[in-house]
Structure formats: structure tokens, C-alpha cells
Design a protein around this motif. Structure first.
Motif, PDB file in Angstrom:
ATOM      1  N   ASP A 178       0.827  -1.211   0.000  1.00 53.88           N
ATOM      2  CA  ASP A 178       0.000   0.000   0.000  1.00 53.88           C
ATOM      3  C   ASP A 178       0.857   1.255   0.000  1.00 53.88           C
ATOM      4  OD1 ASP A 178      -2.254  -1.602   0.003  1.00 53.88           O
ATOM      5  OD2 ASP A 178      -2.635  -1.381   2.157  1.00 53.88           O
ATOM      6  N   HIS A 179       1.944   1.217   0.739  1.00 50.39           N
ATOM      7  CA  HIS A 179       2.869   2.353   0.781  1.00 50.39           C
ATOM      8  C   HIS A 179       3.450   2.622  -0.613  1.00 50.39           C
ATOM      9  CE1 HIS A 179       6.067   5.011   2.188  1.00 50.39           C
ATOM     10  NE2 HIS A 179       6.926   4.242   1.535  1.00 50.39           N
ATOM     11  N   GLN A 208       0.835   4.092  -2.917  1.00 50.54           N
ATOM     12  CA  GLN A 208       0.630   5.514  -2.625  1.00 50.54           C
ATOM     13  C   GLN A 208       1.746   6.374  -3.198  1.00 50.54           C
ATOM     14  OE1 GLN A 208       0.223   5.762   1.635  1.00 50.54           O
ATOM     15  NE2 GLN A 208      -1.939   5.149   1.603  1.00 50.54           N
ATOM     16  N   LYS A 209       2.925   5.799  -3.353  1.00 49.61           N
ATOM     17  CA  LYS A 209       4.040   6.529  -3.952  1.00 49.61           C
ATOM     18  C   LYS A 209       3.943   6.576  -5.477  1.00 49.61           C
ATOM     19  CE  LYS A 209       7.839   6.394  -0.751  1.00 49.61           C
ATOM     20  NZ  LYS A 209       9.251   6.052  -0.607  1.00 49.61           N
TER      21      LYS A 209
END
Length: 144
Positions: free
Chosen positions: A44-45, A48-49
Motif C-alpha cells: 500500500d505504501h 501511494q508513492k
């Protein structure tokens, strides 16, 4: 890519890592659950990037580590934990046997007798059995 498909990819990856470990099924499931959450958060990180879903999945697994590398680290750590556990139990047994052989003469003034050690060893085996039964029952009840 649906979330279930990415989770399935992570689960397959984690199955490869934990497959050859000498853990019971509950311990393996607990590890996989924790690691799955970590991988999903990492994916998820990366999403998001700005990464695409599949790139994020691949990057999360790459960052987590290779299957062979993780297996060898886990096996090495588990072996050292077993050795420490064995050493702790050996120290406890030694202390108990020493106390059983010296204790009666200190407290009662009696001379050493072999029966002191015989009784102590029998009691130690009983306590050891009860302790391990309680540990297993407690572990089972955690998962119910």
C-alpha cells in the motif's frame, strides 16, 4: 488487480518461506498473519508513492527478502532459541538437584541419603510434565 489476488500472491510467498520450518501449524499461521499484514502495508505504501499494483507487490516481497535467505535466517534463529531453552532447563534441573541433595542436611542436620535425590528426580519429572502440559493447554486456548 483485486486485493484478494495480491493477498494470494503474498500468501504463496509466505507459504514458501514457512513450508520447511519445524513449527506447528498454529505457529506458522501466526507468523504468516503478521508477515502478511506487513507485506500488505508495504505494498500500500508503494502504491501511494505511485507504483502500479504488481510493481508494488514485487517491491514489497523484494524488500521483505528472498525465500532462501529468510528460511536460513529463521532456521538459524530457531536453533539458537532451542539451544537457549535447553540450557535454561539444564540449569534449573541442576539447581533443583543440588538443592535436593544439600537442603535436607542443612535444614534437618541429617547426613546425605540417596533417597533425597531419588525423590527430587521423581518430583522434577512430575513438575516438568505438568509444566509442559500447562504450556500446551495455554497455547491451544490462545487459538480457540
Amino acid at each position: 488487480m483485486p486485493k484478494n489476488q495480491s493477498n494470494q500472491e503474498f500468501e504463496n510467498y509466505l507459504d514458501k518461506i514457512t513450508g520447511s520450518l519445524s513449527l506447528n501449524i498454529d505457529e506458522k499461521n501466526e507468523l504468516k498473519e503478521e508477515w502478511l499484514q506487513h507485506l500488505v502495508d508495504s505494498k500500500d505504501h508503494f502504491v501511494q508513492k505511485g507504483m502500479k499494483e504488481q510493481e508494488a507487490i514485487d517491491q514489497a516481497m523484494k524488500q521483505f527478502g528472498g525465500v532462501d535467505q529468510l528460511q536460513s535466517e529463521l532456521k538459524r534463529n530457531m536453533a539458537s532459541l532451542r539451544n537457549m531453552h535447553f540450557l535454561k532447563e539444564l540449569v534449573i534441573w541442576t539447581i533443583c538437584l543440588m538443592a535436593a541433595s544439600v537442603g535436607p542436611s542443612i535444614f534437618t542436620g541429617e547426613t546425605f541419603q540417596v533417597s533425597y535425590l531419588t525423590v527430587a528426580v521423581c518430583l522434577l519429572f512430575c513438575c516438568y510434565g505438568i509444566y509442559h502440559i500447562m504450556i500446551n493447554v495455554e497455547t491451544i486456548s490462545l487459538f480457540l
